[in-house]
Design a protein around this motif. Sequence first.
Motif, PDB file in Angstrom:
ATOM      1  N   LEU A 129       0.830  -1.208   0.000  1.00  0.00           N
ATOM      2  CA  LEU A 129       0.000   0.000   0.000  1.00  0.00           C
ATOM      3  C   LEU A 129       0.863   1.255   0.000  1.00  0.00           C
ATOM      4  O   LEU A 129       0.590   2.212  -0.738  1.00  0.00           O
ATOM      5  CB  LEU A 129      -0.930  -0.013   1.207  1.00  0.00           C
ATOM      6  N   ARG A 130       1.911   1.281   0.800  1.00  0.00           N
ATOM      7  CA  ARG A 130       2.789   2.450   0.867  1.00  0.00           C
ATOM      8  C   ARG A 130       3.464   2.703  -0.492  1.00  0.00           C
ATOM      9  O   ARG A 130       3.568   3.838  -0.947  1.00  0.00           O
ATOM     10  CB  ARG A 130       3.837   2.260   1.961  1.00  0.00           C
ATOM     11  N   ASN A 131       3.913   1.637  -1.129  1.00  0.00           N
ATOM     12  CA  ASN A 131       4.549   1.794  -2.442  1.00  0.00           C
ATOM     13  C   ASN A 131       3.569   2.310  -3.479  1.00  0.00           C
ATOM     14  O   ASN A 131       3.914   3.149  -4.323  1.00  0.00           O
ATOM     15  CB  ASN A 131       5.141   0.464  -2.899  1.00  0.00           C
ATOM     16  N   ASN A 132       2.350   1.816  -3.421  1.00  0.00           N
ATOM     17  CA  ASN A 132       1.352   2.239  -4.400  1.00  0.00           C
ATOM     18  C   ASN A 132       0.944   3.685  -4.196  1.00  0.00           C
ATOM     19  O   ASN A 132       0.792   4.441  -5.164  1.00  0.00           O
ATOM     20  CB  ASN A 132       0.127   1.322  -4.306  1.00  0.00           C
ATOM     21  N   ILE A 133       0.762   4.097  -2.940  1.00  0.00           N
ATOM     22  CA  ILE A 133       0.389   5.488  -2.661  1.00  0.00           C
ATOM     23  C   ILE A 133       1.524   6.423  -3.054  1.00  0.00           C
ATOM     24  O   ILE A 133       1.297   7.519  -3.586  1.00  0.00           O
ATOM     25  CB  ILE A 133       0.041   5.659  -1.171  1.00  0.00           C
ATOM     26  N   GLY A 134       2.764   6.015  -2.817  1.00  0.00           N
ATOM     27  CA  GLY A 134       3.895   6.872  -3.171  1.00  0.00           C
ATOM     28  C   GLY A 134       4.041   7.097  -4.658  1.00  0.00           C
ATOM     29  O   GLY A 134       4.653   8.091  -5.075  1.00  0.00           O
ATOM     30  N   SER A 135       3.484   6.229  -5.479  1.00  0.00           N
ATOM     31  CA  SER A 135       3.585   6.379  -6.937  1.00  0.00           C
ATOM     32  C   SER A 135       2.302   6.921  -7.558  1.00  0.00           C
ATOM     33  O   SER A 135       2.177   6.953  -8.786  1.00  0.00           O
ATOM     34  CB  SER A 135       3.929   5.028  -7.573  1.00  0.00           C
ATOM     35  N   SER A 136       1.334   7.340  -6.734  1.00  0.00           N
ATOM     36  CA  SER A 136       0.057   7.845  -7.231  1.00  0.00           C
ATOM     37  C   SER A 136      -0.108   9.304  -6.852  1.00  0.00           C
ATOM     38  O   SER A 136       0.380   9.748  -5.812  1.00  0.00           O
ATOM     39  CB  SER A 136      -1.113   7.031  -6.664  1.00  0.00           C
TER      40      SER A 136
END
Length: 288
Positions: A129-136
Amino acid sequence: MVGAAIGSSVGSDAVTYALVALGIAVIISAFLMIIKQYERAVILRLGRYHRQVGQAVQTRLPFVDSILVVDVREKVREFNAERMLTKDNVPVTIDAILRYRIIEERAKDSILNVENFNEMIQQVSQTTLRNNIGSSAFQDVLSKREEINQHVKGIIASEASNWGIEVTGVEIRQVIIPQELEAAMSMEAQAEREKNARVKYGESEVQVAKQFEEASRVYADNPVAYALRQSNMLYESIKIQGTIVMVPSESLNSMGFGNLALTQAYLENTKAAAKKQGQKAPPEAGSG
């Protein structure tokens, strides 16, 4: 043997038989185990995987078999990403839930391939989740939650498949932003609504003007209709207000009522002038 020895010391055959029966029952129960309907068990014989068994009464070898039981019911775990920066540097905190269950046929993988599958899947979910939010971008986090849910679910499911776990769902419950940013977004939304309201008002004014333009063409070709409309407006005003005082003005003239007053005054002056001229002129019959 212990029961027979106790029975012999007591000197009662009934006690001896009862204790022997109890001892036999204890020995038999050591070879049996009960697996609940929502559980699956893995039997390790001398420390090595032997077999996987399901619900009902199962057999085992005491002191040789080790029994590891796993719950196959669907589970729910909470996970979050605290104070994460989105792609456009907006700090957010994300709360989400994960739903998963153990695949019954692969229950042994959840025991043998990972030490604690509950802790492992929660950590993987949080990292994903953290990785996905950081790239959105921040707007995507707000408006494309379903896409983020499916993307995070796919990544977690790929990892969890090695542990015999099926991921049934990932849902973002709440997106928390700083109060200052929330206030700024509220002001921006209010300004956007006011802009839209002004645009709608301007469009309505254009439509009204077009209707008036159409009406002016009708009245220009039909003066009677224009007069009737004026009378109707005056009647409606009197009906609502009760009494109207008409003062000569440009607005009154533009409505036609001023022109009506001027016409009436012109007729009265003409009649008076004609009457006065008739009194001064000598009669033509007497001169003839």
